[in-house]
Design an enzyme around this catalytic site. Structure first.
Site, mmCIF file in Angstrom:
data_model
loop_
_atom_site.group_PDB
_atom_site.id
_atom_site.type_symbol
_atom_site.label_atom_id
_atom_site.label_comp_id
_atom_site.label_asym_id
_atom_site.label_seq_id
_atom_site.Cartn_x
_atom_site.Cartn_y
_atom_site.Cartn_z
ATOM 1 N N PHE A 1 -18.266 -25.769 0.172
ATOM 2 C CA PHE A 1 -19.433 -26.556 -0.240
ATOM 3 C C PHE A 1 -20.141 -27.202 0.939
ATOM 4 C CE2 PHE A 1 -20.479 -27.219 -4.722
ATOM 5 C CZ PHE A 1 -19.602 -26.311 -5.302
ATOM 6 N N CYS B 1 -16.880 -24.487 -25.820
ATOM 7 C CA CYS B 1 -18.039 -24.634 -26.698
ATOM 8 C C CYS B 1 -18.398 -26.113 -26.808
ATOM 9 C CB CYS B 1 -17.745 -24.058 -28.078
ATOM 10 S SG CYS B 1 -19.129 -24.275 -29.241
ATOM 11 N N SER C 1 -12.162 -31.544 3.750
ATOM 12 C CA SER C 1 -12.555 -32.572 4.710
ATOM 13 C C SER C 1 -12.167 -33.969 4.237
ATOM 14 C CB SER C 1 -14.070 -32.517 4.942
ATOM 15 O OG SER C 1 -14.760 -32.632 3.709
ATOM 16 N N CYS D 1 -19.126 -20.317 -33.543
ATOM 17 C CA CYS D 1 -20.120 -21.160 -34.210
ATOM 18 C C CYS D 1 -21.520 -21.010 -33.618
ATOM 19 C CB CYS D 1 -19.699 -22.625 -34.167
ATOM 20 S SG CYS D 1 -19.898 -23.396 -32.534
ATOM 21 N N ASP E 1 -11.918 -21.811 -8.787
ATOM 22 C CA ASP E 1 -11.965 -20.347 -8.829
ATOM 23 C C ASP E 1 -10.773 -19.686 -9.507
ATOM 24 O OD1 ASP E 1 -9.907 -20.405 -6.764
ATOM 25 O OD2 ASP E 1 -11.512 -20.709 -5.305
ATOM 26 N N HIS F 1 -10.843 -30.272 -10.521
ATOM 27 C CA HIS F 1 -12.240 -30.094 -10.926
ATOM 28 C C HIS F 1 -12.420 -29.005 -11.977
ATOM 29 C CE1 HIS F 1 -13.206 -31.904 -6.721
ATOM 30 N NE2 HIS F 1 -13.027 -32.841 -7.627
#
Length: 246
Positions: free
Chosen positions: A35, A127, A192, A153, A104, A119
């Site tokens: 990132f 859903c 980091s 749904c 991932d 995360h």
């Protein structure tokens, strides 16, 4: 490097409790950009900043922006030497668990069983209407339609990740904190340590050895507290560790 690798291998071999805490740098050798690195997602020029695309407030109104980004970056990738080494260490009883900031799912694909995903995991969908969960592979529309919907749904699907503006899962945080607090050896790699609250988990460590494996310096406190710092690529380093252990 050889001396550092030998030291780390010896600590892993003799430690009564070892925990691995990893960030985006663990998966870069699989071809997934990090990132905040020089070529990372965070600094790519985009019409809509990625931090906004990945925020829950923006996603709730403009989910198509996330799915556009997802289809752009989700490529076939495989676990690298670090993922495979960690799975092997767990299988051999030399690693208690993996704590990861990555979404991932590569640790599980490599064979790791005890993984705390801080995360979430973008390979799993939820859903927003009925709460049903699906593996990404079961929803081919995720790669084809603007916004995929629930087969049950027809509600809108979302990735099972923690977006900006959302709290981390309490059960996951509790498990990670307990693991770090009980660890004698903590290996921190590919991060980091500037993203909180995840980076704050290191405050719970009081074991014998803290090892940092990152190409660049982490936050000042972590670097100062580390017993060993390795700047070489994470997968390369773990492959060398496994050779030492064998």
């Amino acid at each position: 490097m050889t001396s550092d690798i030998s030291t780390l291998a010896n600590w892993i071999h003799t430690s009564p409790s070892t925990v691995f805490f990893g960030g985006a740098g663990v998966s870069t050798e699989s071809g997934i950009p990090d990132f905040r690195g020089a070529n990372g997602f965070y600094f790519q020029e985009r019409t809509i900043p990625l931090e906004q695309v990945l925020s829950i407030d923006f996603f709730s109104v403009h989910p198509e922006a996330y799915w556009e980004w997802f289809r752009e970056v989700h490529k076939p990738v495989e676990p690298n030497g670090a993922h495979r080494a960690l799975a092997a260490l767990e299988s051999d009883g030399l690693l208690d668990c993996v704590i990861t900031q990555n979404i991932d799912g590569l640790h599980q694909r490599a064979g790791s069983n005890q993984v705390w995903e801080l995360h979430g995991n973008w390979e799993h969908l939820l859903c927003t209407a009925c709460g049903a969960g699906y593996p990404l592979s079961a929803i081919p529309e995720a790669f084809e339609e603007l916004v995929p919907t629930c087969p049950r749904c027809h509600g809108q699907l979302r990735p099972d990740i923690v977006m900006y503006g959302e709290a981390l899962n309490e059960e996951v945080i509790s498990g990670a904190v307990q693991a770090i607090a009980q660890a004698d050896l903590l290996i921190v790699a590919g991060t980091s340590l500037v993203v909180y609250p995840a980076a704050g988990l290191l405050n719970y460590f009081s074991g014998s050895h803290l090892v940092l494996m990152n190409a660049t310096p982490t936050n000042a406190d972590a670097d100062a507290d580390a017993d060993l710092i390795i700047r070489d690529p994470v997968a390369q380093s773990f492959e060398a560790v496994m050779k030492e252990l064998s």
